[in-house]
Scaffold this motif. Structure first.
Motif, PDB file in Angstrom:
ATOM      1  N   ILE A  13      43.319  36.614  54.425  1.00  0.00           N
ATOM      2  CA  ILE A  13      44.036  35.551  55.135  1.00  0.00           C
ATOM      3  C   ILE A  13      44.344  34.353  54.234  1.00  0.00           C
ATOM      4  O   ILE A  13      45.450  33.808  54.275  1.00  0.00           O
ATOM      5  N   ALA A  14      43.358  33.932  53.458  1.00  0.00           N
ATOM      6  CA  ALA A  14      43.513  32.734  52.618  1.00  0.00           C
ATOM      7  C   ALA A  14      42.678  32.904  51.357  1.00  0.00           C
ATOM      8  O   ALA A  14      41.681  32.203  51.151  1.00  0.00           O
ATOM      9  N   GLY A  15      43.073  33.849  50.529  1.00  0.00           N
ATOM     10  CA  GLY A  15      42.306  34.206  49.345  1.00  0.00           C
ATOM     11  C   GLY A  15      41.993  33.049  48.415  1.00  0.00           C
ATOM     12  O   GLY A  15      40.958  33.046  47.743  1.00  0.00           O
ATOM     13  N   GLU A  16      42.844  32.038  48.415  1.00  0.00           N
ATOM     14  CA  GLU A  16      42.619  30.892  47.520  1.00  0.00           C
ATOM     15  C   GLU A  16      41.375  30.096  47.912  1.00  0.00           C
ATOM     16  O   GLU A  16      40.850  29.320  47.110  1.00  0.00           O
ATOM     17  N   LEU A  17      40.868  30.299  49.125  1.00  0.00           N
ATOM     18  CA  LEU A  17      39.677  29.582  49.569  1.00  0.00           C
ATOM     19  C   LEU A  17      38.373  30.281  49.180  1.00  0.00           C
ATOM     20  O   LEU A  17      37.307  29.686  49.275  1.00  0.00           O
ATOM     21  N   VAL A  18      38.464  31.542  48.751  1.00  0.00           N
ATOM     22  CA  VAL A  18      37.268  32.294  48.363  1.00  0.00           C
ATOM     23  C   VAL A  18      36.946  31.982  46.906  1.00  0.00           C
ATOM     24  O   VAL A  18      37.767  32.175  46.024  1.00  0.00           O
ATOM     25  N   LYS A  19      35.741  31.509  46.670  1.00  0.00           N
ATOM     26  CA  LYS A  19      35.281  31.183  45.318  1.00  0.00           C
ATOM     27  C   LYS A  19      34.658  32.436  44.699  1.00  0.00           C
ATOM     28  O   LYS A  19      33.447  32.626  44.733  1.00  0.00           O
ATOM     29  N   GLU A  20      35.493  33.269  44.133  1.00  0.00           N
ATOM     30  CA  GLU A  20      35.054  34.564  43.620  1.00  0.00           C
ATOM     31  C   GLU A  20      33.991  34.433  42.536  1.00  0.00           C
ATOM     32  O   GLU A  20      33.140  35.315  42.393  1.00  0.00           O
ATOM     33  N   THR A  21      33.998  33.360  41.802  1.00  0.00           N
ATOM     34  CA  THR A  21      33.007  33.171  40.739  1.00  0.00           C
ATOM     35  C   THR A  21      31.615  32.909  41.295  1.00  0.00           C
ATOM     36  O   THR A  21      30.635  32.955  40.553  1.00  0.00           O
ATOM     37  N   ARG A  22      31.512  32.664  42.598  1.00  0.00           N
ATOM     38  CA  ARG A  22      30.215  32.372  43.203  1.00  0.00           C
ATOM     39  C   ARG A  22      29.679  33.508  44.077  1.00  0.00           C
ATOM     40  O   ARG A  22      28.621  33.376  44.682  1.00  0.00           O
ATOM     41  N   ASP A  25      26.184  34.792  42.947  1.00  0.00           N
ATOM     42  CA  ASP A  25      25.147  33.813  43.283  1.00  0.00           C
ATOM     43  C   ASP A  25      24.838  33.836  44.775  1.00  0.00           C
ATOM     44  O   ASP A  25      23.676  33.730  45.178  1.00  0.00           O
ATOM     45  N   ALA A  26      25.870  33.980  45.579  1.00  0.00           N
ATOM     46  CA  ALA A  26      25.671  34.032  47.023  1.00  0.00           C
ATOM     47  C   ALA A  26      24.830  35.250  47.387  1.00  0.00           C
ATOM     48  O   ALA A  26      23.874  35.153  48.161  1.00  0.00           O
ATOM     49  N   ARG A  27      25.184  36.381  46.815  1.00  0.00           N
ATOM     50  CA  ARG A  27      24.423  37.611  47.078  1.00  0.00           C
ATOM     51  C   ARG A  27      22.971  37.464  46.628  1.00  0.00           C
ATOM     52  O   ARG A  27      22.039  37.788  47.361  1.00  0.00           O
ATOM     53  N   ASP A  28      22.773  36.963  45.412  1.00  0.00           N
ATOM     54  CA  ASP A  28      21.436  36.894  44.832  1.00  0.00           C
ATOM     55  C   ASP A  28      20.531  35.897  45.550  1.00  0.00           C
ATOM     56  O   ASP A  28      19.313  36.064  45.556  1.00  0.00           O
ATOM     57  N   ASP A  62      26.113  41.773  50.867  1.00  0.00           N
ATOM     58  CA  ASP A  62      26.606  41.741  49.487  1.00  0.00           C
ATOM     59  C   ASP A  62      28.128  41.745  49.518  1.00  0.00           C
ATOM     60  O   ASP A  62      28.757  42.748  49.818  1.00  0.00           O
ATOM     61  N   GLN A  63      28.705  40.606  49.222  1.00  0.00           N
ATOM     62  CA  GLN A  63      30.165  40.486  49.263  1.00  0.00           C
ATOM     63  C   GLN A  63      30.833  40.678  47.906  1.00  0.00           C
ATOM     64  O   GLN A  63      32.019  40.423  47.755  1.00  0.00           O
ATOM     65  N   THR A  64      30.082  41.170  46.915  1.00  0.00           N
ATOM     66  CA  THR A  64      30.656  41.284  45.576  1.00  0.00           C
ATOM     67  C   THR A  64      31.673  42.409  45.445  1.00  0.00           C
ATOM     68  O   THR A  64      32.452  42.417  44.501  1.00  0.00           O
ATOM     69  N   ASP A  65      31.685  43.362  46.369  1.00  0.00           N
ATOM     70  CA  ASP A  65      32.651  44.462  46.254  1.00  0.00           C
ATOM     71  C   ASP A  65      33.751  44.411  47.314  1.00  0.00           C
ATOM     72  O   ASP A  65      34.476  45.378  47.507  1.00  0.00           O
ATOM     73  N   VAL A  66      33.874  43.291  48.001  1.00  0.00           N
ATOM     74  CA  VAL A  66      34.924  43.200  49.017  1.00  0.00           C
ATOM     75  C   VAL A  66      36.275  42.929  48.367  1.00  0.00           C
ATOM     76  O   VAL A  66      36.351  42.445  47.247  1.00  0.00           O
ATOM     77  N   THR A  67      37.318  43.264  49.096  1.00  0.00           N
ATOM     78  CA  THR A  67      38.677  43.052  48.601  1.00  0.00           C
ATOM     79  C   THR A  67      39.563  42.553  49.740  1.00  0.00           C
ATOM     80  O   THR A  67      39.222  42.705  50.916  1.00  0.00           O
TER      81      THR A  67
END
Length: 103
Positions: A13-22, A25-28, A62-67
């Motif tokens: 919906i608004a990919g620019e709001l997702v901080k992919e670099t984090r 850290d969120a998962r861990d 774990d959101q590291t593999d979402v797209t």
């Protein structure tokens, strides 16, 4: 502190709001495997009030593999269910949808 589904939806919906670099850290700092952590459930019910009660940062999953593509599938499925619900409501008489008197 969105989990995998919320993160995927936001990527769509608004990919620019997702901080992919984090995401790592969120998962861990979160709780990755809620379903298999038996200490948090009793008789099928969760035993905590808020995610921050059981995780360092409030993240579940774990959101590291979402797209965005996965988010689009979730979004499309939710929209389809909402359309079906609206059509069902529209097919009913308004009074039939209101609560019945119990006394």
């Amino acid at each position: 502190h969105g989990g995998p589904k919320e993160t995927a939806l936001m990527q769509h919906i608004a990919g620019e709001l997702v901080k992919e670099t984090r995401l790592e850290d969120a998962r861990d700092g979160g709780l990755v495997d809620l379903e298999n952590d038996n200490s948090l459930q009793r008789y099928g019910a969760q035993t905590f009030y808020d995610t921050i009660d059981v995780t360092e940062n409030g993240v579940l999953g774990d959101q590291t593999d979402v797209t965005a593509e996965k988010g689009e599938k979730l979004f499309d499925a939710a929209v389809e269910k909402l359309i079906q619900l609206c059509e069902w409501i529209n097919s009913k008489n308004f009074n039939d949808l209101m609560p019945k008197d119990h006394m």
